[in-house]
Design a protein around this motif. Sequence first.
Motif, PDB file in Angstrom:
ATOM      1  N   CYS A 103      -4.521   4.195  13.761  1.00 53.78           N
ATOM      2  CA  CYS A 103      -5.317   3.079  13.232  1.00 53.78           C
ATOM      3  C   CYS A 103      -5.057   1.801  14.021  1.00 53.78           C
ATOM      4  CB  CYS A 103      -4.999   2.859  11.753  1.00 53.78           C
ATOM      5  SG  CYS A 103      -5.541   4.192  10.658  1.00 53.78           S
ATOM      6  N   LEU A 104      -3.803   1.567  14.413  1.00 55.91           N
ATOM      7  CA  LEU A 104      -3.493   0.383  15.219  1.00 55.91           C
ATOM      8  C   LEU A 104      -4.164   0.465  16.586  1.00 55.91           C
ATOM      9  CD1 LEU A 104       0.302  -0.275  14.517  1.00 55.91           C
ATOM     10  CD2 LEU A 104      -1.644  -1.607  13.721  1.00 55.91           C
ATOM     11  N   LEU A 105      -4.143   1.633  17.191  1.00 55.97           N
ATOM     12  CA  LEU A 105      -4.769   1.784  18.503  1.00 55.97           C
ATOM     13  C   LEU A 105      -6.282   1.647  18.424  1.00 55.97           C
ATOM     14  CD1 LEU A 105      -2.641   4.716  19.967  1.00 55.97           C
ATOM     15  CD2 LEU A 105      -2.458   2.281  20.483  1.00 55.97           C
ATOM     16  N   ASN A 106      -6.843   1.878  17.234  1.00 57.30           N
ATOM     17  CA  ASN A 106      -8.283   1.712  17.033  1.00 57.30           C
ATOM     18  C   ASN A 106      -8.637   0.317  16.521  1.00 57.30           C
ATOM     19  OD1 ASN A 106      -8.816   4.374  17.798  1.00 57.30           O
ATOM     20  ND2 ASN A 106      -8.532   5.135  15.713  1.00 57.30           N
ATOM     21  N   SER A 107      -7.633  -0.559  16.375  1.00 53.81           N
ATOM     22  CA  SER A 107      -7.838  -1.926  15.868  1.00 53.81           C
ATOM     23  C   SER A 107      -8.479  -1.936  14.488  1.00 53.81           C
ATOM     24  CB  SER A 107      -8.696  -2.749  16.845  1.00 53.81           C
ATOM     25  OG  SER A 107      -8.069  -2.856  18.095  1.00 53.81           O
ATOM     26  N   ASP A 108      -8.090  -0.994  13.645  1.00 59.65           N
ATOM     27  CA  ASP A 108      -8.642  -0.944  12.293  1.00 59.65           C
ATOM     28  C   ASP A 108      -8.091  -2.089  11.450  1.00 59.65           C
ATOM     29  OD1 ASP A 108     -10.089   1.308  12.877  1.00 59.65           O
ATOM     30  OD2 ASP A 108      -8.609   2.703  12.078  1.00 59.65           O
ATOM     31  N   SER A 109      -8.901  -2.566  10.531  1.00 59.03           N
ATOM     32  CA  SER A 109      -8.460  -3.617   9.625  1.00 59.03           C
ATOM     33  C   SER A 109      -7.456  -3.058   8.630  1.00 59.03           C
ATOM     34  CB  SER A 109      -9.656  -4.208   8.879  1.00 59.03           C
ATOM     35  OG  SER A 109     -10.215  -3.240   7.996  1.00 59.03           O
ATOM     36  N   VAL A 110      -6.800  -3.958   7.912  1.00 58.68           N
ATOM     37  CA  VAL A 110      -5.809  -3.543   6.918  1.00 58.68           C
ATOM     38  C   VAL A 110      -6.446  -2.640   5.871  1.00 58.68           C
ATOM     39  CG1 VAL A 110      -4.434  -4.408   4.988  1.00 58.68           C
ATOM     40  CG2 VAL A 110      -4.227  -5.479   7.225  1.00 58.68           C
ATOM     41  N   ARG A 111      -7.584  -3.045   5.356  1.00 53.96           N
ATOM     42  CA  ARG A 111      -8.229  -2.277   4.288  1.00 53.96           C
ATOM     43  C   ARG A 111      -8.802  -0.955   4.786  1.00 53.96           C
ATOM     44  NH1 ARG A 111      -8.382  -7.473   2.712  1.00 53.96           N
ATOM     45  NH2 ARG A 111      -8.179  -7.931   0.473  1.00 53.96           N
ATOM     46  N   LYS A 112      -9.341  -0.947   5.991  1.00 51.93           N
ATOM     47  CA  LYS A 112      -9.882   0.300   6.526  1.00 51.93           C
ATOM     48  C   LYS A 112      -8.774   1.326   6.739  1.00 51.93           C
ATOM     49  CE  LYS A 112     -12.629   2.227  10.313  1.00 51.93           C
ATOM     50  NZ  LYS A 112     -13.358   1.932  11.577  1.00 51.93           N
ATOM     51  N   ALA A 113      -7.650   0.887   7.292  1.00 48.32           N
ATOM     52  CA  ALA A 113      -6.521   1.798   7.480  1.00 48.32           C
ATOM     53  C   ALA A 113      -5.996   2.296   6.138  1.00 48.32           C
ATOM     54  CB  ALA A 113      -5.413   1.097   8.260  1.00 48.32           C
ATOM     55  N   ALA A 114      -5.962   1.404   5.144  1.00 50.73           N
ATOM     56  CA  ALA A 114      -5.487   1.806   3.816  1.00 50.73           C
ATOM     57  C   ALA A 114      -6.396   2.861   3.205  1.00 50.73           C
ATOM     58  CB  ALA A 114      -5.398   0.582   2.909  1.00 50.73           C
ATOM     59  N   ARG A 115      -7.704   2.697   3.361  1.00 53.81           N
ATOM     60  CA  ARG A 115      -8.644   3.688   2.821  1.00 53.81           C
ATOM     61  C   ARG A 115      -8.483   5.036   3.517  1.00 53.81           C
ATOM     62  NH1 ARG A 115     -12.336  -0.642   3.094  1.00 53.81           N
ATOM     63  NH2 ARG A 115     -13.189   0.234   5.025  1.00 53.81           N
ATOM     64  N   GLN A 116      -8.314   5.020   4.814  1.00 57.87           N
ATOM     65  CA  GLN A 116      -8.204   6.272   5.557  1.00 57.87           C
ATOM     66  C   GLN A 116      -6.948   7.054   5.187  1.00 57.87           C
ATOM     67  OE1 GLN A 116      -8.486   5.476   9.747  1.00 57.87           O
ATOM     68  NE2 GLN A 116     -10.640   4.893   9.665  1.00 57.87           N
ATOM     69  N   LEU A 117      -5.851   6.338   4.926  1.00 61.36           N
ATOM     70  CA  LEU A 117      -4.576   7.009   4.668  1.00 61.36           C
ATOM     71  C   LEU A 117      -4.263   7.148   3.185  1.00 61.36           C
ATOM     72  CD1 LEU A 117      -2.337   5.383   7.429  1.00 61.36           C
ATOM     73  CD2 LEU A 117      -3.806   7.385   7.562  1.00 61.36           C
ATOM     74  N   GLY A 118      -5.053   6.503   2.334  1.00 58.57           N
ATOM     75  CA  GLY A 118      -4.795   6.594   0.903  1.00 58.57           C
ATOM     76  C   GLY A 118      -3.581   5.807   0.461  1.00 58.57           C
ATOM     77  N   ILE A 119      -3.350   4.652   1.086  1.00 61.07           N
ATOM     78  CA  ILE A 119      -2.224   3.796   0.722  1.00 61.07           C
ATOM     79  C   ILE A 119      -2.758   2.445   0.259  1.00 61.07           C
ATOM     80  CG2 ILE A 119      -0.589   4.914   2.289  1.00 61.07           C
ATOM     81  CD1 ILE A 119      -1.105   2.721   4.316  1.00 61.07           C
ATOM     82  N   HIS A 120      -1.879   1.636  -0.315  1.00 62.97           N
ATOM     83  CA  HIS A 120      -2.290   0.311  -0.779  1.00 62.97           C
ATOM     84  C   HIS A 120      -2.458  -0.627   0.412  1.00 62.97           C
ATOM     85  CE1 HIS A 120      -2.114  -3.557  -2.979  1.00 62.97           C
ATOM     86  NE2 HIS A 120      -2.555  -2.843  -4.003  1.00 62.97           N
ATOM     87  N   ARG A 121      -3.339  -1.596   0.274  1.00 64.06           N
ATOM     88  CA  ARG A 121      -3.588  -2.530   1.372  1.00 64.06           C
ATOM     89  C   ARG A 121      -2.339  -3.334   1.725  1.00 64.06           C
ATOM     90  NH1 ARG A 121      -6.117  -4.506  -3.146  1.00 64.06           N
ATOM     91  NH2 ARG A 121      -5.478  -6.589  -3.865  1.00 64.06           N
ATOM     92  N   ASN A 122      -1.489  -3.638   0.738  1.00 63.38           N
ATOM     93  CA  ASN A 122      -0.252  -4.362   1.032  1.00 63.38           C
ATOM     94  C   ASN A 122       0.692  -3.510   1.882  1.00 63.38           C
ATOM     95  OD1 ASN A 122      -1.266  -6.427  -0.492  1.00 63.38           O
ATOM     96  ND2 ASN A 122       0.100  -6.137  -2.234  1.00 63.38           N
ATOM     97  N   THR A 123       0.708  -2.214   1.605  1.00 60.13           N
ATOM     98  CA  THR A 123       1.506  -1.300   2.427  1.00 60.13           C
ATOM     99  C   THR A 123       0.975  -1.271   3.854  1.00 60.13           C
ATOM    100  OG1 THR A 123       2.004   0.077   0.500  1.00 60.13           O
ATOM    101  CG2 THR A 123       2.288   1.081   2.661  1.00 60.13           C
ATOM    102  N   SER A 124      -0.338  -1.230   3.992  1.00 57.50           N
ATOM    103  CA  SER A 124      -0.957  -1.231   5.315  1.00 57.50           C
ATOM    104  C   SER A 124      -0.605  -2.502   6.082  1.00 57.50           C
ATOM    105  CB  SER A 124      -2.476  -1.098   5.170  1.00 57.50           C
ATOM    106  OG  SER A 124      -3.119  -1.149   6.420  1.00 57.50           O
ATOM    107  N   PHE A 125      -0.644  -3.638   5.407  1.00 62.45           N
ATOM    108  CA  PHE A 125      -0.305  -4.907   6.055  1.00 62.45           C
ATOM    109  C   PHE A 125       1.166  -4.930   6.468  1.00 62.45           C
ATOM    110  CE2 PHE A 125       1.171  -9.320   5.846  1.00 62.45           C
ATOM    111  CZ  PHE A 125       0.285  -9.928   6.719  1.00 62.45           C
ATOM    112  N   ARG A 126       2.034  -4.457   5.588  1.00 61.95           N
ATOM    113  CA  ARG A 126       3.466  -4.441   5.895  1.00 61.95           C
ATOM    114  C   ARG A 126       3.747  -3.536   7.092  1.00 61.95           C
ATOM    115  NH1 ARG A 126       4.947  -2.444   1.496  1.00 61.95           N
ATOM    116  NH2 ARG A 126       5.001  -4.424   0.382  1.00 61.95           N
ATOM    117  N   TRP A 127       3.119  -2.370   7.117  1.00 59.99           N
ATOM    118  CA  TRP A 127       3.317  -1.452   8.237  1.00 59.99           C
ATOM    119  C   TRP A 127       2.837  -2.068   9.547  1.00 59.99           C
ATOM    120  CZ3 TRP A 127       1.723   4.192   6.497  1.00 59.99           C
ATOM    121  CH2 TRP A 127       2.621   4.627   5.517  1.00 59.99           C
TER     122      TRP A 127
END
Length: 322
Positions: A103-127
Motif C-alpha cells: 500500500c505504501l509503494l502504491n501511495s494509498d491513502s490511510v483509509r484506502k489501506a485500512a479498507r484493503q487490509l481490514g484494519i482501523h484507520r488509526n492503525t493504518s496511520f500509525r503503521w
Amino acid sequence: MLQTQWQVFIAQFVALSRRQRLDSLALLQGTPPGQAGIALIEHTAQARLCCPVCHCRHFHRHGHANGLQRYRCVPCGKTFNALTGTPLAHLRHKTLWLDYADCLLNSDSVRKAARQLGIHRNTSFRWRHRFLILAKTDRPRCLHGITEADEMYLLESEKGVRHLLRPARRRGGSARQRGISSEQVCILVARDRTGQTVDFVTGKGQLTKKQLLQCLPPVIDRDILLVTDGHAAYAAFARETGISHQAVNLRAGIRVRGAAHVQNVNAYHSRLRGWLSIFHGVATRYLPNYLGWRWILDARRILSAETLLKATLGEFPHLTVT
C-alpha cells in the motif's frame, strides 16, 4: 473440481494483486498465509540480533510470543525478539505488514489501506509513520558534479493538533499574508545530475545562509558546481564555504546558461507537489517522513514490499554508496 469450475477459478487470478498472488503461491507450497512476513523479519534480524540492554550476543531461545521467536540474554537475563528496538516493536497484525508495504509503494491513502487490509484507520496511520522512520533515512551520502539546489514552500499545517494557537483554516485555506512569510514552511532540495537527491525542512519563512550552512556542507563535495536561482542566500553560502557557484536569473527569463540550469530540481518539486496533493494536506510535523517516502518512490530504490520491510528494520541491501 470440474473442468469448467477450474477454468472459472483460474480466470479469477487475473484480478489478484501481486501480494495476493504471492500469498496464493505460499499456500500451494504449504506455507500459511501471512507467515512470509514473519519469516522475513526473523531472517533480517539475525545479523544484528543482540541483547538491547547489555548488547551481548550470548543468548538462547526462550519460547515464542506474538508469533515471533523469543530470546533470553544469558548475562543479564533480559528477554527480547527480532523487533525489539525497531520502529515496528509492539505493533500487532504482523501477517499484514507485507500487504501494508505494498500500500505504501502504491501511495494509498490511510483509509484506502485500512479498507484493503481490514484494519482501523488509526492503525493504518500509525503503521505509515512507523514504516517510514528508518526507510526515509535511505539517502545518498554525498552529491557530486553539477548540483542543483532550490527551495519550495508549503503552507504550514497543524493538522491533527487539538489546540491551535491561530484561527483554523477550513479545508486547507490560504495564507493571510502575501508572498513568503512565517506561514510558509521552506523545503530545500539539492539534486545532482545523476538523480541523487537530498532534502531538508529548514523552517518557516525565507531560506537563509545559516540554514544552508547547517544543511548542505555534510552532503556535498567541495569541488561541486552549485547551480541555483538568484536567491542571495546561495551566493553568500558559496562565498563562505568556497565552493563554485553559478546563478540562473529566472526572473529575467534566463533558464539555461550552458550546462547550468535548475530544471531537474524544479521538476522534482513539481512531482513532489503533485504527489502530496493526493493526501489533501500533510501535517508539517510529519513532513520529513513524506519527503523520505517520496524519495523512495521517485528514485525507485525500493521496488518490492519485502525490500521496504527490510528497510523499515534498518537493512538497506540495495543502497548504492556515492
